[in-house]
Design a protein around this motif. Structure first.
Motif, PDB file in Angstrom:
ATOM      1  N   GLY A   8       0.779  -1.227   0.000  1.00  0.00           N
ATOM      2  CA  GLY A   8       0.000   0.000   0.000  1.00  0.00           C
ATOM      3  C   GLY A   8       0.812   1.280   0.000  1.00  0.00           C
ATOM      4  N   GLY A   9       2.127   1.159   0.108  1.00  0.00           N
ATOM      5  CA  GLY A   9       2.948   2.359   0.079  1.00  0.00           C
ATOM      6  C   GLY A   9       2.978   2.977  -1.310  1.00  0.00           C
ATOM      7  N   GLY A  10       3.555   4.173  -1.389  1.00  0.00           N
ATOM      8  CA  GLY A  10       3.653   4.837  -2.674  1.00  0.00           C
ATOM      9  C   GLY A  10       3.959   6.309  -2.517  1.00  0.00           C
ATOM     10  N   LEU A  11       3.775   7.030  -3.595  1.00  0.00           N
ATOM     11  CA  LEU A  11       4.014   8.471  -3.629  1.00  0.00           C
ATOM     12  C   LEU A  11       2.683   9.201  -3.563  1.00  0.00           C
ATOM     13  N   SER A  17      -3.939  10.877   1.199  1.00  0.00           N
ATOM     14  CA  SER A  17      -4.160   9.721   2.065  1.00  0.00           C
ATOM     15  C   SER A  17      -3.590   8.467   1.423  1.00  0.00           C
ATOM     16  N   LEU A  18      -3.235   7.541   2.269  1.00  0.00           N
ATOM     17  CA  LEU A  18      -2.845   6.194   1.858  1.00  0.00           C
ATOM     18  C   LEU A  18      -3.336   5.222   2.915  1.00  0.00           C
ATOM     19  N   ARG A  19      -3.600   3.990   2.493  1.00  0.00           N
ATOM     20  CA  ARG A  19      -3.896   2.932   3.453  1.00  0.00           C
ATOM     21  C   ARG A  19      -2.891   1.818   3.279  1.00  0.00           C
ATOM     22  N   GLU A  89       6.972  15.128   6.288  1.00  0.00           N
ATOM     23  CA  GLU A  89       7.707  14.476   7.382  1.00  0.00           C
ATOM     24  C   GLU A  89       7.211  13.073   7.682  1.00  0.00           C
ATOM     25  N   ASP A  90       6.136  12.648   7.054  1.00  0.00           N
ATOM     26  CA  ASP A  90       5.674  11.261   7.177  1.00  0.00           C
ATOM     27  C   ASP A  90       6.415  10.338   6.215  1.00  0.00           C
ATOM     28  N   THR A  91       7.241  10.901   5.352  1.00  0.00           N
ATOM     29  CA  THR A  91       8.015  10.088   4.419  1.00  0.00           C
ATOM     30  C   THR A  91       8.922   9.131   5.173  1.00  0.00           C
ATOM     31  N   ALA A  92       8.796   7.846   4.868  1.00  0.00           N
ATOM     32  CA  ALA A  92       9.550   6.816   5.594  1.00  0.00           C
ATOM     33  C   ALA A  92       9.241   5.451   4.998  1.00  0.00           C
ATOM     34  N   VAL A  93      10.003   4.479   5.436  1.00  0.00           N
ATOM     35  CA  VAL A  93       9.620   3.089   5.216  1.00  0.00           C
ATOM     36  C   VAL A  93       8.796   2.660   6.427  1.00  0.00           C
ATOM     37  N   TYR A  94       7.624   2.108   6.160  1.00  0.00           N
ATOM     38  CA  TYR A  94       6.701   1.708   7.219  1.00  0.00           C
ATOM     39  C   TYR A  94       6.748   0.189   7.385  1.00  0.00           C
ATOM     40  N   TYR A  95       6.872  -0.220   8.638  1.00  0.00           N
ATOM     41  CA  TYR A  95       6.977  -1.634   8.977  1.00  0.00           C
ATOM     42  C   TYR A  95       5.829  -2.033   9.894  1.00  0.00           C
ATOM     43  N   THR A 118       7.241  -1.098   3.652  1.00  0.00           N
ATOM     44  CA  THR A 118       6.707  -0.509   2.428  1.00  0.00           C
ATOM     45  C   THR A 118       7.014   0.989   2.486  1.00  0.00           C
ATOM     46  N   ARG A 119       7.457   1.528   1.353  1.00  0.00           N
ATOM     47  CA  ARG A 119       7.924   2.910   1.348  1.00  0.00           C
ATOM     48  C   ARG A 119       6.786   3.871   1.068  1.00  0.00           C
ATOM     49  N   VAL A 120       6.745   4.929   1.863  1.00  0.00           N
ATOM     50  CA  VAL A 120       5.781   6.012   1.683  1.00  0.00           C
ATOM     51  C   VAL A 120       6.560   7.305   1.456  1.00  0.00           C
ATOM     52  N   THR A 121       6.238   7.974   0.369  1.00  0.00           N
ATOM     53  CA  THR A 121       6.874   9.254   0.062  1.00  0.00           C
ATOM     54  C   THR A 121       5.791  10.312  -0.084  1.00  0.00           C
ATOM     55  N   VAL A 122       5.917  11.376   0.686  1.00  0.00           N
ATOM     56  CA  VAL A 122       4.951  12.464   0.647  1.00  0.00           C
ATOM     57  C   VAL A 122       5.649  13.693   0.076  1.00  0.00           C
ATOM     58  N   SER A 123       5.158  14.147  -1.055  1.00  0.00           N
ATOM     59  CA  SER A 123       5.762  15.314  -1.710  1.00  0.00           C
ATOM     60  C   SER A 123       5.075  16.595  -1.259  1.00  0.00           C
ATOM     61  N   SER A 124       5.830  17.654  -1.217  1.00  0.00           N
ATOM     62  CA  SER A 124       5.274  18.931  -0.764  1.00  0.00           C
ATOM     63  C   SER A 124       4.710  19.734  -1.923  1.00  0.00           C
TER      64      SER A 124
END
Length: 124
Positions: A8-11, A17-19, A89-95, A118-124
């Protein structure tokens, strides 16, 4: 041996929002307390959220409280992390992680099984 697989991660843009999902196999999922952690680039892994065996108790890091929601479906052996109002600042790998101990916990060392992330990237 318990296996955990996140997805479910992504850009996503800031404010989006992401789930995330974490599917468990190889163990008695409903007997595990579950948690989500994250690791941002250059930082240590940190606690995000945790949930009790039946989902009746949850708690969150202050940084995500009110924006993220952890939930689980024991029939599907899956734990979720709904992330709203995302910030760069939520950009991270989520475990996701499973704890077979007696208490719901935010302490990383008390978790027994971990997914690959899973990697989550939040762009500004």
């Amino acid at each position: 041996q318990v296996q955990l697989v996140e997805s479910g991660g992504g850009l996503v843009q800031a404010g989006g929002s992401l789930r995330l999902s974490c599917a468990a196999s190889g163990g008695a999922f409903s007997s595990y307390r579950m948690g989500w952690f994250r690791q941002a680039p250059g930082k240590e892994r940190e606690f995000v959220a945790a949930i009790s065996r039946n989902g009746g108790a949850t708690f969150y890091a202050d940084s995500v409280k009110g924006r993220f929601t952890i939930s689980r479906d024991n029939a599907k052996n899956t734990v979720y992390l709904q992330m709203n109002s995302l910030k760069p600042e939520d950009t991270a790998v989520y475990y996701c992680a499973a704890n077979i101990g007696a208490w719901i916990t935010r302490t990383e060392s008390e978790y027994d099984y971990w997914g690959q992330g899973t990697r989550v990237t939040v762009s500004s």
